[in-house]
Design an enzyme around this catalytic site. Structure first.
Site, PDB file in Angstrom:
ATOM      1  N   ARG A  88       3.090 -11.001 -17.923  1.00 26.08           N
ATOM      2  CA  ARG A  88       2.453  -9.774 -18.381  1.00 26.08           C
ATOM      3  C   ARG A  88       3.542  -8.757 -18.705  1.00 26.08           C
ATOM      4  O   ARG A  88       4.396  -8.459 -17.874  1.00 26.08           O
ATOM      5  CB  ARG A  88       1.544  -9.211 -17.292  1.00 26.08           C
ATOM      6  CG  ARG A  88       0.895  -7.894 -17.692  1.00 26.08           C
ATOM      7  CD  ARG A  88       0.369  -7.158 -16.478  1.00 26.08           C
ATOM      8  NE  ARG A  88      -0.256  -5.896 -16.849  1.00 26.08           N
ATOM      9  CZ  ARG A  88      -0.278  -4.829 -16.062  1.00 26.08           C
ATOM     10  NH1 ARG A  88       0.291  -4.862 -14.870  1.00 26.08           N
ATOM     11  NH2 ARG A  88      -0.882  -3.719 -16.458  1.00 26.08           N
ATOM     12  N   HIS A 173      -4.081  -2.131 -20.387  1.00 28.28           N
ATOM     13  CA  HIS A 173      -5.084  -2.972 -19.731  1.00 28.28           C
ATOM     14  C   HIS A 173      -5.740  -3.937 -20.723  1.00 28.28           C
ATOM     15  O   HIS A 173      -6.890  -4.323 -20.566  1.00 28.28           O
ATOM     16  CB  HIS A 173      -6.167  -2.120 -19.030  1.00 28.28           C
ATOM     17  CG  HIS A 173      -5.674  -1.384 -17.837  1.00 28.28           C
ATOM     18  ND1 HIS A 173      -6.102  -0.117 -17.498  1.00 28.28           N
ATOM     19  CD2 HIS A 173      -4.754  -1.722 -16.897  1.00 28.28           C
ATOM     20  CE1 HIS A 173      -5.501   0.287 -16.405  1.00 28.28           C
ATOM     21  NE2 HIS A 173      -4.671  -0.669 -16.016  1.00 28.28           N
ATOM     22  N   ASP A 275      -4.482   5.849  -2.377  1.00 32.37           N
ATOM     23  CA  ASP A 275      -5.392   4.752  -2.060  1.00 32.37           C
ATOM     24  C   ASP A 275      -6.831   5.275  -1.999  1.00 32.37           C
ATOM     25  O   ASP A 275      -7.173   6.077  -1.118  1.00 32.37           O
ATOM     26  CB  ASP A 275      -4.998   4.117  -0.733  1.00 32.37           C
ATOM     27  CG  ASP A 275      -5.708   2.790  -0.480  1.00 32.37           C
ATOM     28  OD1 ASP A 275      -6.898   2.666  -0.835  1.00 32.37           O
ATOM     29  OD2 ASP A 275      -5.064   1.887   0.076  1.00 32.37           O
ATOM     30  N   MET A 276      -7.679   4.817  -2.910  1.00 29.28           N
ATOM     31  CA  MET A 276      -9.072   5.265  -2.939  1.00 29.28           C
ATOM     32  C   MET A 276      -9.787   4.964  -1.628  1.00 29.28           C
ATOM     33  O   MET A 276     -10.659   5.724  -1.193  1.00 29.28           O
ATOM     34  CB  MET A 276      -9.798   4.607  -4.115  1.00 29.28           C
ATOM     35  CG  MET A 276     -11.279   4.939  -4.201  1.00 29.28           C
ATOM     36  SD  MET A 276     -11.607   6.701  -4.456  1.00 29.28           S
ATOM     37  CE  MET A 276     -11.362   6.823  -6.232  1.00 29.28           C
ATOM     38  N   ARG A 277      -9.437   3.861  -0.985  1.00 28.70           N
ATOM     39  CA  ARG A 277     -10.094   3.530   0.284  1.00 28.70           C
ATOM     40  C   ARG A 277      -9.831   4.593   1.343  1.00 28.70           C
ATOM     41  O   ARG A 277     -10.725   4.946   2.122  1.00 28.70           O
ATOM     42  CB  ARG A 277      -9.618   2.160   0.767  1.00 28.70           C
ATOM     43  CG  ARG A 277     -10.063   1.001  -0.111  1.00 28.70           C
ATOM     44  CD  ARG A 277      -9.288  -0.258   0.183  1.00 28.70           C
ATOM     45  NE  ARG A 277      -7.866  -0.099  -0.125  1.00 28.70           N
ATOM     46  CZ  ARG A 277      -6.975  -1.094  -0.088  1.00 28.70           C
ATOM     47  NH1 ARG A 277      -7.369  -2.313   0.247  1.00 28.70           N
ATOM     48  NH2 ARG A 277      -5.706  -0.875  -0.369  1.00 28.70           N
ATOM     49  N   VAL A 321     -10.885  -0.726  -7.774  1.00 27.10           N
ATOM     50  CA  VAL A 321     -11.889   0.295  -7.454  1.00 27.10           C
ATOM     51  C   VAL A 321     -13.205  -0.030  -8.141  1.00 27.10           C
ATOM     52  O   VAL A 321     -14.278   0.048  -7.531  1.00 27.10           O
ATOM     53  CB  VAL A 321     -11.379   1.694  -7.871  1.00 27.10           C
ATOM     54  CG1 VAL A 321     -12.459   2.747  -7.633  1.00 27.10           C
ATOM     55  CG2 VAL A 321     -10.112   2.057  -7.097  1.00 27.10           C
TER      56      VAL A 321
END
Length: 387
Positions: A88, A173, A275-277, A321
Site C-alpha cells: 500500500r 482510502h 483513540d475513539m474508544r 470506528v
C-alpha cells in the site's frame, strides 16, 4: 500466476501484513506490528486458525517492525516464499493511477511525492526497500490509495487558487473504497455500475467519498490526507487563513502549523487522546463536545454528497470506528430522515462484526456496515498486474 502474495500495509505507527492466495482465497497468515516508535511495540502473528504468536519489545522504527514480522514467520510459520509482494502506497499523485511494478524509478517518484503525504509515503517506501532486500527477484507491486480517485471530475479536484501553484485534490482510502463499494453492490444484489454510494471510512484517518456507478466523483480528503473530516490527530477542514494568523500572533511558521494540524489536531486536540474508544469511555463535557464535532462534520458531508449524487443507493460505514462504534454511526446520520436515511437502533447495536444492514428493511436508503479488507484488495490488484 498462482501462489501466495505478501501484502504489506505500512502505516504511520503500524504494519499490517497478510499472506494471501488470490486463486484459492486461502489466507494462511496475517499479523500486526503496532506502537512503532513508542516505548513498547507489540507484534501479533496468526498462522491459519492457530493461536496467536505475540511478542512485546521496543520497535523504534518500521525497519525493525518488518524484521519482527520476518522473525514471526520463521518462528510460527508458515514458510514465507511469496510470488509477489503488494505494498500500500498512500500518494501516487497524477503519475500513478494504476498499480505498478516497483523499480528504482518508481521508488524515486514515490519519494518525490512524500511532501504530499509526509506521514505515509516515507514509511511505505521503507516497507518496499526492506521487502526488496528480503525477497530479491520477487516482483514488488505498489498499489496507490489515490488511484481510485483518478475519476474525480475537474470541478471536484480543482482548487480555486493560482494555477501556477500546480496543486489539486487527490483523495485517499482508495483501496478501502474500491473493496467496500464492490461488497455493497453484492450485499444489495445490485450492479455496481448502476449504484450510487456514500462511503464513510472512519478510523484514525477518516474520509467520506461519493461514488457514482463505481467511480469516485468527490471525496473529503484533498491534496493531502489532512483535509475533510475530524480524525484521530488530524484537524480536517479549517480556515486556510489559520496559518497566516498564527504566524502573525504566535510566530509559528508554515511547517509548525502543518505539523500541529497533522499530529496534534483532531480528537487529540479536543480531548487529549486520539483513540475513539477512550473518548467514548468518558462522560464529561469535553468528550461530549468532541463527539458532537466529529459526527456533525460527517453528517455535513453526507448531506453534501447526497446533493451531488442526486440519489443514493446506500451509505456504507467502514474502518475501525465505522465498523465498531454504533453510537458514532447513529449520531452521524441523525436527523436525516427527510432524505430517507434512518438507522434501526436494534440492528445498529447488534454485537456482530460481519457485513450487515443497520437500517430498517423499509428504508429508502440502506445503511450498511462492511468491514474493509484493504489487504485483499491490494492482493487482488497485485495478482492482476503480475498475471
Amino acid at each position: 500466476m498462482a501462489g501466495r502474495i505478501l501484502v504489506l500495509n505500512t502505516g504511520s505507527s503500524s504494519i499490517k501484513y497478510e499472506l494471501v492466495d488470490v486463486t484459492t482465497r486461502d489466507r494462511p497468515a496475517r499479523g500486526l506490528v503496532e506502537r512503532i516508535g513508542e516505548d513498547m511495540g507489540r507484534l501479533t502473528h496468526r498462522a491459519g486458525d492457530g493461536p496467536p504468536y505475540t511478542r512485546e519489545r521496543p520497535v523504534p522504527g518500521h525497519g525493525e517492525g518488518l524484521e519482527a514480522m520476518m522473525e514471526a514467520f520463521a518462528a510460527a510459520g508458515p514458510e514465507l516464499a511469496p510470488v509477489a509482494v503488494g505494498h500500500r502506497v498512500v500518494h501516487g499523485g497524477t503519475r500513478f493511477t494504476e498499480p505498478v511494478l516497483v523499480d528504482d524509478e518508481v521508488i524515486a517518484a514515490i519519494e518525490e511525492l512524500a511532501p504530499l503525504a509526509p506521514l505515509h509515503n516515507p514509511v511505505n517506501l521503507t516497507g518496499i526497500e526492506v521487502a526488496r532486500k528480503a525477497f530479491p527477484g520477487v516482483p514488488q507491486v505498489a498499489v496507490f490509495d489515490t488511484a481510485f480517485h483518478r475519476t474525480l471530475p475537474p470541478e471536484a479536484y480543482t482548487y480555486a487558487v493560482p494555477r501556477e501553484w500546480g496543486v489539486r485534490r487527490f483523495g485517499f482510502h482508495g483501496t478501502s473504497c474500491a473493496y467496500v463499494s464492490r461488497r455493497a453492490a453484492a450485499l444489495l444484489g445490485r450492479d455496481l455500475a448502476e449504484l450510487n454510494l456514500i462511503v464513510l471510512h472512519l478510523g484514525n484517518g477518516a474520509s467520506a467519498t461519493a461514488i457514482a456507478g463505481g467511480r469516485s466523483i468527490d471525496t473529503s480528503m484533498g491534496m493531502t490526507p489532512l483535509e475533510g473530516l475530524v480524525m484521530g490527530t488530524r484537524s480536517g477542514d479549517v480556515d486556510p487563513a489559520l496559518a497566516g494568523y498564527l504566524a502573525r500572533v504566535d510566530g509559528l511558521d508554515a511547517q509548525q502549523v502543518e505539523h500541529a494540524l497533522t499530529h496534534r489536531g483532531g480528537l487529540l486536540a479536543l480531548t487529549g487522546t486520539r483513540d475513539m474508544r477512550e473518548v467514548r469511555a468518558r462522560d464529561d463535557d469535553t468528550a461530549c463536545l468532541a463527539l458532537d464535532i466529529y459526527t456533525r462534520r460527517i453528517r455535513k458531508y453526507v448531506g453534501a454528497y447526497y446533493a451531488l449524487l442526486g440519489r443514493v443507493g446506500a451509505i456504507v460505514f467502514t474502518g475501525g470506528v465505522g465498523e465498531h462504534d454504533a453510537a458514532t454511526r447513529a449520531a452521524s446520520l441523525a436527523r436525516l430522515e427527510r432524505l430517507g436515511i434512518t438507522v434501526d437502533p436494534a440492528l445498529n447495536q447488534m454485537d456482530t462484526t460481519g457485513e450487515r444492514a443497520i437500517s430498517p428493511s423499509s428504508a429508502e436508503v440502506p445503511v450498511l456496515v462492511i468491514p474493509t479488507d484493504e489487504e485483499w484488495e491490494i492482493a487482488r490488484q497485485t495478482h492482476a498486474l503480475i498475471s
